[in-house]
Design a protein around this motif. Sequence first.
Motif, PDB file in Angstrom:
ATOM      1  N   CYS A 171       0.847  -1.187   0.000  1.00  0.00           N
ATOM      2  CA  CYS A 171       0.000   0.000   0.000  1.00  0.00           C
ATOM      3  C   CYS A 171       0.888   1.245   0.000  1.00  0.00           C
ATOM      4  N   GLN A 172       0.313   2.347  -0.443  1.00  0.00           N
ATOM      5  CA  GLN A 172       1.088   3.577  -0.547  1.00  0.00           C
ATOM      6  C   GLN A 172       1.429   4.172   0.822  1.00  0.00           C
ATOM      7  N   ASN A 173       0.623   3.896   1.827  1.00  0.00           N
ATOM      8  CA  ASN A 173       0.909   4.448   3.161  1.00  0.00           C
ATOM      9  C   ASN A 173       2.213   3.893   3.725  1.00  0.00           C
ATOM     10  N   HIS A 174       2.356   2.578   3.696  1.00  0.00           N
ATOM     11  CA  HIS A 174       3.584   1.975   4.220  1.00  0.00           C
ATOM     12  C   HIS A 174       4.756   2.162   3.261  1.00  0.00           C
ATOM     13  N   LEU A 175       4.463   2.252   1.960  1.00  0.00           N
ATOM     14  CA  LEU A 175       5.540   2.428   0.992  1.00  0.00           C
ATOM     15  C   LEU A 175       6.170   3.810   1.091  1.00  0.00           C
ATOM     16  N   SER A 176       5.383   4.816   1.398  1.00  0.00           N
ATOM     17  CA  SER A 176       5.919   6.180   1.484  1.00  0.00           C
ATOM     18  C   SER A 176       6.802   6.381   2.706  1.00  0.00           C
ATOM     19  N   VAL A 177       6.650   5.527   3.720  1.00  0.00           N
ATOM     20  CA  VAL A 177       7.444   5.698   4.938  1.00  0.00           C
ATOM     21  C   VAL A 177       8.908   5.412   4.675  1.00  0.00           C
ATOM     22  N   GLU A 178       9.203   4.365   3.907  1.00  0.00           N
ATOM     23  CA  GLU A 178      10.585   3.980   3.640  1.00  0.00           C
ATOM     24  C   GLU A 178      10.973   4.234   2.177  1.00  0.00           C
ATOM     25  N   GLU A 187      13.433  -4.213  -3.779  1.00  0.00           N
ATOM     26  CA  GLU A 187      13.332  -4.549  -2.352  1.00  0.00           C
ATOM     27  C   GLU A 187      12.349  -3.629  -1.648  1.00  0.00           C
ATOM     28  N   ARG A 188      12.327  -2.367  -2.025  1.00  0.00           N
ATOM     29  CA  ARG A 188      11.419  -1.418  -1.378  1.00  0.00           C
ATOM     30  C   ARG A 188       9.967  -1.726  -1.721  1.00  0.00           C
ATOM     31  N   GLU A 189       9.695  -2.151  -2.942  1.00  0.00           N
ATOM     32  CA  GLU A 189       8.329  -2.433  -3.355  1.00  0.00           C
ATOM     33  C   GLU A 189       7.891  -3.862  -3.036  1.00  0.00           C
ATOM     34  N   SER A 190       8.780  -4.691  -2.563  1.00  0.00           N
ATOM     35  CA  SER A 190       8.429  -6.071  -2.218  1.00  0.00           C
ATOM     36  C   SER A 190       7.805  -6.122  -0.831  1.00  0.00           C
ATOM     37  N   LEU A 191       6.659  -6.770  -0.706  1.00  0.00           N
ATOM     38  CA  LEU A 191       5.987  -6.888   0.584  1.00  0.00           C
ATOM     39  C   LEU A 191       6.689  -7.878   1.496  1.00  0.00           C
ATOM     40  N   GLY A 203      11.345  -9.669  -9.915  1.00  0.00           N
ATOM     41  CA  GLY A 203       9.996  -9.390 -10.353  1.00  0.00           C
ATOM     42  C   GLY A 203       9.675  -7.913 -10.480  1.00  0.00           C
ATOM     43  N   SER A 204       8.418  -7.663 -10.849  1.00  0.00           N
ATOM     44  CA  SER A 204       7.922  -6.310 -11.037  1.00  0.00           C
ATOM     45  C   SER A 204       6.465  -6.245 -10.617  1.00  0.00           C
ATOM     46  N   ALA A 205       5.907  -5.053 -10.602  1.00  0.00           N
ATOM     47  CA  ALA A 205       4.522  -4.871 -10.168  1.00  0.00           C
ATOM     48  C   ALA A 205       3.533  -5.422 -11.170  1.00  0.00           C
ATOM     49  N   GLN A 206       3.924  -5.543 -12.445  1.00  0.00           N
ATOM     50  CA  GLN A 206       3.017  -6.057 -13.465  1.00  0.00           C
ATOM     51  C   GLN A 206       3.135  -7.558 -13.663  1.00  0.00           C
ATOM     52  N   GLY A 207       4.088  -8.207 -13.008  1.00  0.00           N
ATOM     53  CA  GLY A 207       4.319  -9.631 -13.217  1.00  0.00           C
ATOM     54  C   GLY A 207       3.217 -10.499 -12.646  1.00  0.00           C
ATOM     55  N   LYS A 208       2.862 -11.545 -13.386  1.00  0.00           N
ATOM     56  CA  LYS A 208       1.861 -12.512 -12.944  1.00  0.00           C
ATOM     57  C   LYS A 208       2.438 -13.917 -12.822  1.00  0.00           C
ATOM     58  N   GLY A 209       3.433 -14.250 -13.668  1.00  0.00           N
ATOM     59  CA  GLY A 209       4.047 -15.564 -13.600  1.00  0.00           C
ATOM     60  C   GLY A 209       4.950 -15.710 -12.389  1.00  0.00           C
ATOM     61  N   VAL A 242       6.020  -6.339   5.452  1.00  0.00           N
ATOM     62  CA  VAL A 242       6.012  -4.896   5.691  1.00  0.00           C
ATOM     63  C   VAL A 242       4.653  -4.280   5.345  1.00  0.00           C
ATOM     64  N   CYS A 243       3.616  -5.093   5.243  1.00  0.00           N
ATOM     65  CA  CYS A 243       2.235  -4.629   5.084  1.00  0.00           C
ATOM     66  C   CYS A 243       1.311  -5.662   5.737  1.00  0.00           C
TER      67      CYS A 243
END
Length: 410
Positions: A171-178, A187-191, A203-209, A242-243
Motif C-alpha cells: 500500500c502507498q501508506n507503508h511504501l511512502s514511509v521507507e 526490495e522497497r516495493e516487495s511486501l 519481479g515487477s509490479a506487473q508480473g503474474k508468472g 512490511v504490510c
Amino acid sequence: MYISQPMSWHKVSTDSDEELQVTNEASLDSAESRPEGAGAGAAGIEQAVEGASDLNAEPMAFLQGLNSGNLMQFSQQSVLREMMLQDLQSHVNTLPKLENHNLGGYNFSMVLDEPPKSHWMFSVALNKLYIRMDKIFNVDVQFKAKMPIQPLSLRVFLCFVKDVSGPVLRCQNHLSVESTSIPNIKERESLLRCENPNTVYCGSAQGKGISERYSVLIPLNMCRSGNRSAGYVRQTLAFKFVCQNSCFGRKETCLVFCLENASGDIVGQQVLNVKICTCPKRDRNQDERQLTGKKRKSEPACSDEEDEPDVKPAKTRRRTASYRRKVKEETESNDSNDEEMPASEWQVSRTADGEYRLSITCPKKDWLLQSIDGMIKEAAAGVLQCPNQAKLRRHAHKLVSLKKRACDLP
C-alpha cells in the motif's frame, strides 16, 4: 544452400580420386618394369602415397556422409531443442499452482517451531501462520541431497488464495514511509523481506508468472546438514512482512516456497497460508472456532443412517416423558398449594352502591404491582371511552395512588 555445397565437394573429390587412381596405376606399371632390387624402394614410396591419399580422403568422406537425410535430422534436433527451452521457460513463467509437490525427489519440506512469547502463531489445523507486521519469523527448509550435487535456490513469494493471477503489492501508506531508506527499488516495493545474506529481489509490479512477480530468491547452502546420517540438508531462513492483509482488502493470502535447481526448474513446492494482522492470537482462535463449528454441523450428515432411528428417537422419548412428569408434579404441587390457601385471604364482595371489592394477598411485591397496573390500564381505557363520567376518573386516580403506596412497601 547447405545441400549444394556438399554436392560440389563430392564432385571435386571424385576427380581427385580418379587422378589418384591414375597415378597409382602408373606407379604400378613402372614398378613391374623395374628390376627386383628396386622393388623395396618402390613399395615404400607406394605406401607413403597410399597413406597420403587416405588422409586426404577422410575429410572428403565425412563431407560425403552429410547427405540431405542427415541434415534434416540435425535440423529436427535443433528445433526440438528450441522447443524444450521454450517449454522450460514457459513453465517458469506460468501462474502459480497452490499445491505441495516433490517432483524432483528431494523430499522438500518446511518446519516452523513456534517459540514462547513470540509475535506470531501457527495453526496446525488450518496450516496457517498468524503474524504481526515487521516481525521476523524463522522457517527451517529441509531437503534431501541427491547425487550429483547441484546448486539449489529457494524462491518465495506471496499469492492471493482466490486470485493467483493478481499481484500482491504494497500500500502507498507503508511504501511512502521507507521511500528513501532503501535504495533498491525491487526490495522497497516487495511486501516480503528476507534477512538472509545474498538474497536477490526479483519481479515487477506487473508480473503474474512465477519468475515475473515480486519474489525473493535465496541460494541454499549445501553444506549445512540437519541430519547427516540420512543425507538431509537443513537451513534456517528469516522472513518478515512490511504490510498487512487489511492493506489490500483483507484478502486471504498464502506464502509459496519453490525449490529450484540451477536451470530454474521447480523441483519441489510447499504452500503456507498467512494472515498478517495486529492480534495473531485472537484471529487464530476465531478461525479455529469457526472450523470447529463447521465440523460439528457436518457431523450429523456424516453419521450412519441405520443407527439414527434406533438411538435418537429413544432419547427424545425419554426426554419427553421426563418433561411431562416434571410438568405434572409442578401442576399438582400448585393445585395442592391452592387448596391449602385459606379462603379468608381472598375476599370478593359487592358494596351497597353497586361496586365490587377485592381483597387479595400476593406472595411477591412484583405480582401486586402487576395486578394494580392491569386495573389502571382498564380504568384508563374506560376514561377514554367515557370521558364525562367522573366516577371512572376518580377510580383511576385511586388506583394510581394505590400503586404509589404499594411501591413504598418494603
